[in-house]
Enzyme design. Sequence first.
Site, PDB file in Angstrom:
ATOM      1  N   SER A 252       0.819  -1.209   0.000  1.00 35.27           N
ATOM      2  CA  SER A 252       0.000   0.000   0.000  1.00 35.27           C
ATOM      3  C   SER A 252       0.852   1.258   0.000  1.00 35.27           C
ATOM      4  O   SER A 252       1.962   1.278   0.539  1.00 35.27           O
ATOM      5  CB  SER A 252      -0.899   0.001   1.239  1.00 35.27           C
TER       6      SER A 252
ATOM      7  N   TYR B 203      -2.533   5.646  -4.169  1.00 38.24           N
ATOM      8  CA  TYR B 203      -3.517   6.706  -3.990  1.00 38.24           C
ATOM      9  C   TYR B 203      -2.991   7.937  -4.716  1.00 38.24           C
ATOM     10  O   TYR B 203      -1.803   8.270  -4.594  1.00 38.24           O
ATOM     11  CB  TYR B 203      -3.680   7.075  -2.511  1.00 38.24           C
TER      12      TYR B 203
ATOM     13  N   THR C  38      -6.280   2.982  -6.458  1.00 38.85           N
ATOM     14  CA  THR C  38      -7.492   2.971  -5.628  1.00 38.85           C
ATOM     15  C   THR C  38      -8.262   4.266  -5.822  1.00 38.85           C
ATOM     16  O   THR C  38      -7.703   5.356  -5.667  1.00 38.85           O
ATOM     17  CB  THR C  38      -7.124   2.772  -4.150  1.00 38.85           C
TER      18      THR C  38
ATOM     19  N   LYS D 180      -8.957  -0.170  -8.533  1.00 35.11           N
ATOM     20  CA  LYS D 180      -9.514  -0.794  -7.326  1.00 35.11           C
ATOM     21  C   LYS D 180     -10.543   0.141  -6.687  1.00 35.11           C
ATOM     22  O   LYS D 180     -10.259   1.320  -6.460  1.00 35.11           O
ATOM     23  CB  LYS D 180      -8.382  -1.086  -6.331  1.00 35.11           C
TER      24      LYS D 180
ATOM     25  N   HIS E 263     -13.741  -1.195  -0.280  1.00 36.98           N
ATOM     26  CA  HIS E 263     -12.658  -0.847   0.646  1.00 36.98           C
ATOM     27  C   HIS E 263     -12.834  -1.546   1.993  1.00 36.98           C
ATOM     28  O   HIS E 263     -12.539  -0.988   3.041  1.00 36.98           O
ATOM     29  CB  HIS E 263     -12.571   0.670   0.840  1.00 36.98           C
TER      30      HIS E 263
END
Length: 397
Positions: free
Chosen positions: A121, A145, A171, A261, A285
């Site tokens: 992540s 992100y 995402t 995502k 999520h």
Amino acid sequence: MQFKKPEFDARRRRLAKALTIEDLRAIAKRRTPRAAFDYTDGSAEAELSIARARQAFQDIEFHPAILRDVSKVDTSCAILGGRSELPFGIAPTGFTRMMQTEGEYAGARAAARAGIPFSLSTMGTASIEDVKAVNPHGRNWFQLYMWKDRDRSMALVERAAAAGFDTMLVTVDVPVAGARLRDKRNGMSIPPALTARTVLDAIPRPHWWFDFLTTEPLAFASLDRWSGTVAELLDTMFDPSVTFDDLAWIKSQWPGKLVVKGIQTLDDAVAVADLGVDGIVLSNHGGRQLDRAPVPFHLLPTVAAAVGDRTEIILDTGIMSGADIVASLALGARFTLVGRAYLYGLMAGGEAGVDRAVAILAEQIARTMRLLGVSSVDELEPGHVTQFQRWVPRARP
């Protein structure tokens, strides 16, 4: 009758008793301070989304075939240009070393042993380069992100490409942080703050605190150390102005496979498929953003019928067993991601706990396939599963 050989290693003894992911969750809850456990276990607001997602997997019926040769079962699959020995990978999770100090390193090494992808992540607590170092020959994916600072976002993209990560998960369901009320009630901050309540919570969990206080302080894959609440950090980073044009721009910058995502509607699945992305993740999520969001498992058959021939469909949210994974594959998913399931193992026993979580899911997948009468994941099809309908929408006026 014979005496069972004693196991003197406490960790092995503890993990051997765990037969399900729920068993690992119970061990994790006993061994992990409340704030860290609740950050992992909790979701947004009333936590309806995660409860509904898990219930959806229970509300199915399998349809087995008999007298099939299932002496050998192949659980491997092709996904995003490569092979995975199991039809699931480790999902990207943030602040992972806060849950247990081995964190992403444990997940990446366990994924390498199992022959499955590991996802790092943007909010991970290990660097891109360090994950590559502990998983040099496995499949590493990076979850992005889009920040308000686009230069910093693209610097991460460049680092992931240079390190040989083969897939980018962008995402798109976090324009702002969800209202994660457990974290607010626990005063959750990074790094965790020592309060009177924290100290009292530490008394029955000395091993966790010893590890936390004697290992390297939390740092992040993508930003400098942060002092403040999780929500403040997320709201500082996330960009609510991201659009489809930004997604197309990211695609033009990334040399590997690109996956979006956070898809939660059929229209959005079609729109990103039209952009030519390599895959989509049906996900809300883990229920951590919009409460009462659509259940990805319910959405799966419709999306698979619409775009399954144009892009690879991955599913996450609510997976707690291998049977959940088998049902997802039958209804049109090419692959699945597990987040909490792996983290429960991590909190229960570090790297060995992640191995145990993977083994539990692998055993359940193989057993479910045999009982259904299929010998490879490619044989799974919609006729193997019926979804029961618990919630029926009212007609709109």
